[in-house]
Structures are given as C-alpha cells and as structure tokens.
Design a protein around this motif. Structure first.
Motif, mmCIF file in Angstrom:
data_model
loop_
_atom_site.group_PDB
_atom_site.id
_atom_site.type_symbol
_atom_site.label_atom_id
_atom_site.label_comp_id
_atom_site.label_asym_id
_atom_site.label_seq_id
_atom_site.Cartn_x
_atom_site.Cartn_y
_atom_site.Cartn_z
ATOM 1 N N LEU A 239 2.920 11.209 33.548
ATOM 2 C CA LEU A 239 1.473 11.147 33.719
ATOM 3 C C LEU A 239 1.050 9.717 33.448
ATOM 4 N N PHE A 240 0.047 9.251 34.161
ATOM 5 C CA PHE A 240 -0.336 7.860 33.953
ATOM 6 C C PHE A 240 -1.802 7.633 34.261
ATOM 7 N N GLY A 241 -2.334 6.605 33.633
ATOM 8 C CA GLY A 241 -3.631 6.035 33.962
ATOM 9 C C GLY A 241 -3.514 4.538 33.805
ATOM 10 N N VAL A 242 -3.774 3.779 34.870
ATOM 11 C CA VAL A 242 -3.689 2.321 34.855
ATOM 12 C C VAL A 242 -5.024 1.757 35.320
ATOM 13 N N PHE A 243 -5.546 0.787 34.584
ATOM 14 C CA PHE A 243 -6.892 0.266 34.837
ATOM 15 C C PHE A 243 -6.892 -1.253 34.741
ATOM 16 N N GLN B 47 -2.330 -3.213 44.859
ATOM 17 C CA GLN B 47 -0.895 -3.329 45.060
ATOM 18 C C GLN B 47 -0.156 -3.506 43.737
ATOM 19 N N ALA B 48 -0.753 -4.266 42.832
ATOM 20 C CA ALA B 48 -0.123 -4.471 41.521
ATOM 21 C C ALA B 48 0.005 -3.153 40.761
ATOM 22 N N ILE B 49 -1.027 -2.329 40.834
ATOM 23 C CA ILE B 49 -0.945 -1.023 40.172
ATOM 24 C C ILE B 49 0.136 -0.181 40.835
ATOM 25 N N GLY B 50 0.276 -0.296 42.164
ATOM 26 C CA GLY B 50 1.372 0.380 42.840
ATOM 27 C C GLY B 50 2.723 -0.102 42.342
ATOM 28 N N ASP B 51 2.829 -1.399 42.060
ATOM 29 C CA ASP B 51 4.075 -1.933 41.511
ATOM 30 C C ASP B 51 4.356 -1.359 40.116
ATOM 31 N N ARG C 285 -8.481 -8.011 32.330
ATOM 32 C CA ARG C 285 -8.184 -7.086 31.229
ATOM 33 C C ARG C 285 -7.537 -5.839 31.819
ATOM 34 N N TRP C 286 -6.368 -5.491 31.323
ATOM 35 C CA TRP C 286 -5.606 -4.347 31.814
ATOM 36 C C TRP C 286 -5.480 -3.296 30.721
ATOM 37 N N GLY C 287 -5.401 -2.052 31.144
ATOM 38 C CA GLY C 287 -5.146 -0.954 30.212
ATOM 39 C C GLY C 287 -4.288 0.089 30.895
ATOM 40 N N ALA C 288 -3.442 0.749 30.134
ATOM 41 C CA ALA C 288 -2.565 1.760 30.724
ATOM 42 C C ALA C 288 -2.004 2.671 29.653
ATOM 43 N N VAL C 289 -1.776 3.902 30.032
ATOM 44 C CA VAL C 289 -0.982 4.844 29.249
ATOM 45 C C VAL C 289 -0.076 5.575 30.231
ATOM 46 N N LEU D 58 -6.109 3.775 38.769
ATOM 47 C CA LEU D 58 -5.260 4.776 39.400
ATOM 48 C C LEU D 58 -4.771 5.710 38.304
ATOM 49 N N ALA D 59 -4.918 7.002 38.528
ATOM 50 C CA ALA D 59 -4.502 7.987 37.533
ATOM 51 C C ALA D 59 -3.902 9.187 38.231
ATOM 52 N N GLY D 60 -2.798 9.701 37.682
ATOM 53 C CA GLY D 60 -2.194 10.865 38.307
ATOM 54 C C GLY D 60 -0.810 11.176 37.805
ATOM 55 N N PHE D 61 0.041 11.628 38.719
ATOM 56 C CA PHE D 61 1.346 12.203 38.390
ATOM 57 C C PHE D 61 2.446 11.458 39.143
#
Length: 526
Positions: free
Chosen positions: A486-490, A509-513, A52-56, A473-476
């Motif tokens: 701005l982002f938050g990926v989970f 690594q996927a979140i880095g992508d 399950r993924w979530g992101a803004v 991962l969340a930040g700028f």
C-alpha cells in the motif's frame, strides 16, 4: 526519462543525495535500504530542487517499510476520490445498479397514451454512450467533461433510444400528454470542482455536457463551423468564432457569453473566440444548466425517432412528481445500469470531477436517505467509514483536502480487508495501462501491477507569477510473488508559472519511478 528496472534501481544507489525527514524501520533490510537510496535519487533530481515530498509504503496491517514525512499534511488533489469511491462501495455495494424507469400516467387506447410519459431519474451517472456491449463502462482519458477535450465515445442518446424502443414495443404510438423527467430525488444544484462548472442532477445525460466541436474556416476571416452533440434543441449557440491567419498573434480565447434561459427552459448562448486557419478541430463543451429539461427534450426526440409521436412539456421548472403512477402495471420501460464497480470507473480512471461531485449527491440521497441535503448524508456516511477504519472522522486539514501519507495508507489498509477489494482495485487507474496513469511508466516492470488514484492541483496567479503545484498518487502494488503493498506518495513544489505544466508531468513520472522501485525491491522476501 527512463523508468527504472531493477538494474537501474540498484545503480542509483551510487548517488548519495540527502532527503531530510526520512524515517526507516528500526531494522531495515538491505532491500529497504536500496529502496530508500533510490527514492533519494528520484526526489533529488534538479527539477525538484526545493520541493517537499512525503510518502508511506507498507503492507496491509503492518508497520510501514518506508516513510518520508509521514505525518505532514499534503494537498491530495483528486487522490481523495478514493474516499468517495470507498464510501459508495461500502454503503451501496459493488453490485448496486441504478434504475431509470419510465411510467405512463394514463391509459393507452389504440396506441394513444391519454396522459404523460414520465422518466424517473434515479441517480445513474452513465446515461449516455459509455456503456459497451459487454456491459462495461468506457472511461477513456482524457475525459470530455473537461474543457478542450474531445467528445465522449458512443451515441450520447443510446440509453434513451433503448427506452424509446421499449415504449414503442409497449404499444404506444402517440403520447397525448407530454414527456416529463422527474428529477425529485434531490434538487438540481450548480457546482464547481477543480475549475469545472456543472449542474448536479439525478439525471446525468452525457455527463450533463453538450459536446461542441469547432472547425476553423478554410481561410482568415471565415466563420468557424460548430458541430453539437447531442443536438436536441436544448441550446442555441450563436457562433461568433472567427478564423484568423495561422502563425499570427494569439487571438481571443474560446468563451461562452450571455448564457440566458428562454421561457420554455431552453438556452441561448454566444460562443466567441479566434482559431487559426488550417488548425485541427477544437472542442469546447457546454455544461448543461438544466439537466432535467435537457433530458425531456432528448427523450422526446428519441421517442419521435422510434416512431412515437411525443413532445416535451412546454414549460420550464421542475416537473411535479407523480408517485401514484409509479407502479409495475404502469411501467412501460426501464433501464438498469451496469454495476457500481463499473460506473465508478469514470470518476477513478480519467478522474472526472463531474462524476466525483455527482457521486456525493447520489450516495447521500440513496444510501444516506437524505434527499433534502444529500451532501450532509454523504458526509455522515464517509465519517462512519473513517470511524470503522479507526481513523479520525474529521482529520486535520481534511476540510482543505489536505491529508497525511499515514492517513491514506491506514485507510488503504482498511480497504484491503473489505470483501469488495477485488472489484475496487481494478476500478482505479492502472499504471501504464489506462486512465490518468496511461502514460506513466508504461514500459516499467510495474506497469499493469499498480492500481492507484492520481491527484494534481495548482494554485497561483497569472502567467508571470509562481505557482504552487501538488502531485499525489495513492493505491495498491501487486508484486510478482503475490504479496501487496500500500502506498501514498505526495509532492508539493513552487515553480514559475511557465514551468508548471512540465514540472507537474515530471513529478508524475517521478512518482511512477518510486512505485516501480517499490514493486521491484520491497517484497515480503526482502
């Protein structure tokens, strides 16, 4: 795994994988469509089947340009350390410096101090070897406060040696009384966070751990060799670590047992385990149960090495404060820390749980003016910060460290309007450059342009059961044109225990992508 350049980001759009619960702006641009397709490809990789993924992802003060399950709760892990750091910045300020003074309680005659020497702990979290000649704080990854990690850089007694030299320069050659540490700013408290045991104290010397390096013997049956740093007489370690044949069945894991306090506040503990002959050194730090007592013994040793006859007090238990002596004329030495913007890096870059917990006590006691219950003082200040950001001061799931992607990005949007943002952003881990992001997307075009806090957590049983993993991962993101995102990926995923470590690495690594794709595709020009 190849980190996407703009060419590879465009190429993945040929794959039409389906990701449910994806929301896009009503008038999505072509670049935003391309980005959504890239995300579908990344989260659709086989290793994430069932995850399950979530992101803004958005711009400061604007509606999101991309959202995936934006209002569902996800495990934040250590990414919520952003809240702790922001509370420190807002309540104390990025330029705040912690002071550690040393006072005498009596007169000095012919070099003899007729009284005690008192070091007053003020909540400085980097009393040790982390401070560099230019005043910056070294925060390497991995951090030595986690079991199995190598010792911290530098001399763990560096600050105490400087203070001892100042005492000697003040004309003191012998302390007639004792060396004491006043740790009354708040009570020393045993804590645990993320599986890391610690005792939180106003005195944090070498992160309140003793680094123990274990060198296997040269042949099976031999006793391993222990190297202790700093070795100030605080703990006696009974060495029961044996050397076994290399390539044989697994031996006993390293473990401290029988930890006992002696009458004078020192400790005796046994270290057991088996290590294979010829193996590299192992590291198994010892969390200090009594930081103030540890500090007294360490400071007394530093004084003696500086030519000052001194001894720590003979008894255990907290030293009685002597505020009537804490005056400028009786101050014989003082250490002033680097600015808060440097000190906070140990929590944010290598993600030290010891520092994350310590910061909450420090903030609550100093900025919250609650020495009796510093955690309550910290909680009030964090709620005030959430209120200023226009957010729920007690968000659903927050008690379990679960947050929505929307909550994170709304908070980051608030931070983007603060005057201390230029100091705050580089105190976070930097993609492909340092901290817990050192090895993530290091060859990516976005490396060096993403400032963020990682989060990792897992829950589960033994080696034969499934584990519930979480990555965050969340930040700028600082884009080439100068604009910011701005982002938050989970991500949350349940996998067999044997696959857990690998899947967590792949998720990071996927979140880095994903953030690299955002860096390439989601600029203002889109």
């Amino acid at each position: 795994m190849t980190t996407p350049t703009r060419r590879t980001v465009l190429a993945v759009m040929t794959t039409a994988l389906v990701a449910p619960a994806v929301a896009r702006p009503a008038a999505a641009t072509g670049a935003e469509d391309e980005f959504a397709a890239a995300v579908r490809d990344i989260v659709g990789r086989p290793e994430f089947a069932g995850a399950r993924w979530g992101a803004v992802i958005g711009r400061p003060g604007a509606d999101p340009v991309y959202a995936l399950r934006p209002d569902e709760l996800f495990a934040a892990g250590s990414s919520s350390k952003i809240f702790i750091a922001a509370t420190a910045y807002s309540s104390l300020g990025p330029d705040h410096r912690f002071r550690t003074p040393v006072y005498r309680t009596g007169p000095v005659e012919d070099g003899v101090l007729h009284g005690d020497l008192v070091l007053v702990a003020g909540g400085d979290l980097v009393l040790g070897g982390r401070i560099q000649p230019d005043g910056s704080v070294w925060a390497p990854e991995p951090d030595h406060t986690y079991p199995g990690r190598p010792p911290a850089p530098g001399d763990p007694l560096a600050v105490l040696r400087t203070l001892a030299a100042e005492v000697a320069a003040a004309g003191i050659t012998r302390v007639g009384g004792h060396v004491l540490v006043d740790a009354s700013l708040y009570a020393e408290t045993p804590e645990s966070a993320g599986g890391v045991a610690m005792t939180v104290s106003p005195l944090t010397l070498n992160d309140n751990v003793i680094d123990v390096t274990i060198t296997p013997g040269g042949s099976p049956g031999g006793r391993a060799r222990l190297t202790i740093s700093p070795d100030v007489g605080y703990v006696s370690i009974v060495n029961e670590v044996a050397t076994v044949a290399a390539g044989g069945p697994p031996g006993r894991p390293l473990r401290y047992t029988g930890d006992a306090e002696n009458a004078d506040g020192t400790r005796t503990v046994t270290l057991t385990g088996d290590l294979p002959a010829g193996a590299p050194d192992f590291h198994w730090n010892y969390p200090v149960p009594g930081p103030a007592r540890f500090g007294e013994l360490a400071f007394a040793r530093a004084l003696r090495e500086a030519g000052v006859e001194a001894r720590a007090r003979p008894s255990s238990g907290p030293a009685a404060p002597a505020p009537e002596h804490y005056t400028r004329p009786k101050r014989v030495a003082e250490h002033v820390s680097p600015p808060l913007s440097e000190v906070v890096k140990v929590m944010l870059k290598p993600s030290s749980n010891v520092h994350a917990t310590g910061w909450q006590y420090v903030i609550g006691a100093l900025a919250g003016h609650d020495r009796d219950d510093p955690l309550a003082g910290y909680a009030r200040l964090r709620q005030r910060l959430f209120r200023r950001a226009g957010l729920d001061t007690d968000p659903p799931g927050g008690a379990d460290n679960d947050y929505t992607p929307t909550f994170f990005v709304d908070f980051l949007s608030f931070l983007s309007r603060q005057r201390w943002l230029p100091e705050f952003r580089p105190s976070l881990a930097i993609l492909g450059r340092d901290g817990t992001l050192t090895d993530v997307s290091a060859d990516s075009p976005a490396a060096g342009h993403v400032f963020a806090k990682t989060g990792t957590s897992h829950r589960g049983g033994g080696p034969d059961t499934d584990q519930d993993l979480a990555k965050a991962l969340a930040g700028f993101i600082e884009r080439p044109g100068g604009d910011s995102l701005l982002f938050g990926v989970f991500m949350e995923h349940t996998v067999p225990a044997a696959d857990a470590t690998k899947v967590q690495q792949l998720a990071g690594q996927a979140i880095g992508d994903i953030v690299t794709a955002a860096y390439l595709l989601l600029g203002e020009e889109a």
